[in-house]
Scaffold this motif. Structure first.
Motif, PDB file in Angstrom:
ATOM      1  N   ILE A   1       0.841  -1.201   0.000  1.00  0.00           N
ATOM      2  CA  ILE A   1       0.000   0.000   0.000  1.00  0.00           C
ATOM      3  C   ILE A   1       0.872   1.245   0.000  1.00  0.00           C
ATOM      4  CG2 ILE A   1      -1.632   1.355   1.384  1.00  0.00           C
ATOM      5  CD1 ILE A   1      -2.795  -1.391   2.315  1.00  0.00           C
ATOM      6  N   ARG A   2       1.897   1.237   0.845  1.00  0.00           N
ATOM      7  CA  ARG A   2       2.788   2.384   0.946  1.00  0.00           C
ATOM      8  C   ARG A   2       3.497   2.653  -0.376  1.00  0.00           C
ATOM      9  NH1 ARG A   2       7.600   3.621   0.925  1.00  0.00           N
ATOM     10  NH2 ARG A   2       8.355   1.504   0.787  1.00  0.00           N
ATOM     11  N   ALA A   3       3.857   1.609  -1.089  1.00  0.00           N
ATOM     12  CA  ALA A   3       4.636   1.761  -2.316  1.00  0.00           C
ATOM     13  C   ALA A   3       3.773   2.003  -3.553  1.00  0.00           C
ATOM     14  CB  ALA A   3       5.489   0.509  -2.531  1.00  0.00           C
ATOM     15  N   THR A   4       2.452   1.879  -3.440  1.00  0.00           N
ATOM     16  CA  THR A   4       1.561   2.024  -4.587  1.00  0.00           C
ATOM     17  C   THR A   4       1.026   3.448  -4.671  1.00  0.00           C
ATOM     18  OG1 THR A   4       0.914  -0.281  -4.381  1.00  0.00           O
ATOM     19  CG2 THR A   4      -0.527   1.126  -5.687  1.00  0.00           C
ATOM     20  N   LYS A   5       1.298   4.101  -5.801  1.00  0.00           N
ATOM     21  CA  LYS A   5       0.776   5.455  -5.998  1.00  0.00           C
ATOM     22  C   LYS A   5      -0.744   5.406  -6.066  1.00  0.00           C
ATOM     23  CE  LYS A   5       4.038   8.463  -8.142  1.00  0.00           C
ATOM     24  NZ  LYS A   5       4.406   9.249  -9.279  1.00  0.00           N
ATOM     25  N   GLY A   6      -1.373   6.354  -5.431  1.00  0.00           N
ATOM     26  CA  GLY A   6      -2.820   6.443  -5.459  1.00  0.00           C
ATOM     27  C   GLY A   6      -3.520   5.582  -4.425  1.00  0.00           C
ATOM     28  N   ALA A   7      -2.769   4.738  -3.717  1.00  0.00           N
ATOM     29  CA  ALA A   7      -3.387   3.900  -2.682  1.00  0.00           C
ATOM     30  C   ALA A   7      -3.751   4.774  -1.482  1.00  0.00           C
ATOM     31  CB  ALA A   7      -2.425   2.802  -2.252  1.00  0.00           C
ATOM     32  N   GLN A   8      -4.754   4.367  -0.786  1.00  0.00           N
ATOM     33  CA  GLN A   8      -5.205   5.127   0.378  1.00  0.00           C
ATOM     34  C   GLN A   8      -4.370   4.722   1.595  1.00  0.00           C
ATOM     35  OE1 GLN A   8      -9.439   5.124   0.923  1.00  0.00           O
ATOM     36  NE2 GLN A   8      -9.780   4.795  -1.259  1.00  0.00           N
ATOM     37  N   ASP A   9      -3.632   5.690   2.127  1.00  0.00           N
ATOM     38  CA  ASP A   9      -2.754   5.421   3.263  1.00  0.00           C
ATOM     39  C   ASP A   9      -3.511   4.944   4.492  1.00  0.00           C
ATOM     40  OD1 ASP A   9      -0.576   6.081   1.773  1.00  0.00           O
ATOM     41  OD2 ASP A   9      -0.360   8.103   2.583  1.00  0.00           O
ATOM     42  N   GLN A  10      -4.792   5.262   4.574  1.00  0.00           N
ATOM     43  CA  GLN A  10      -5.565   4.844   5.749  1.00  0.00           C
ATOM     44  C   GLN A  10      -5.706   3.327   5.805  1.00  0.00           C
ATOM     45  OE1 GLN A  10      -9.217   6.916   4.951  1.00  0.00           O
ATOM     46  NE2 GLN A  10     -10.204   5.095   4.180  1.00  0.00           N
TER      47      GLN A  10
END
Length: 119
Positions: free
Chosen positions: A83-92
């Motif tokens: 998630i952290r490494a994926t652009k556009g992913a929601q950090d929540q």
């Protein structure tokens, strides 16, 4: 003490999942069954297997829970990294497993709304 338990739990978990361990347990059960006539199928003969299997089952519950906890934690950390490494992913979504039931319910409703709007 915790490190000793972890080492023993990891070793025992690996051993419990091996085919040779299953075959040894099966051989023990067969040996117990065959020994029945020699002991007259007595109450003590039955108590031996009942006590042995109960003790093993009791201890295995803790070993399996330890393994499950470790595997789940590792999986959550891997997902957090994706998630952290994926652009556009929601950090929540990172560390979502630490959320309360109410927080998860709110998020589920939000995603249900997004799914319904998309489909």
């Amino acid at each position: 003490m915790s490190k000793i338990f972890e080492a023993v739990a990891q070793w025992a978990g690996r051993q419990a999942g091996r085919a040779s361990t299953f075959l040894a347990a099966l051989a023990l059960i067969l040996l117990w069954g065959v020994s029945g006539p020699f002991f007259g199928f007595s109450d003590t003969w039955q108590l031996v297997i009942n006590t042995g299997t109960t003790i093993i089952t009791f201890l295995m519950v803790f070993l399996m829970q330890n393994t499950q906890n470790r595997d789940t934690r590792a999986l959550q950390l891997k997902l957090d990294e994706l998630i952290r490494a994926t652009k556009g992913a929601q950090d929540q979504m990172i560390s979502l497993e630490d959320s309360t039931e109410e927080q998860l319910d709110v998020l589920k409703r939000r995603f249900d709304t997004l799914r319904d709007a998309a489909g």
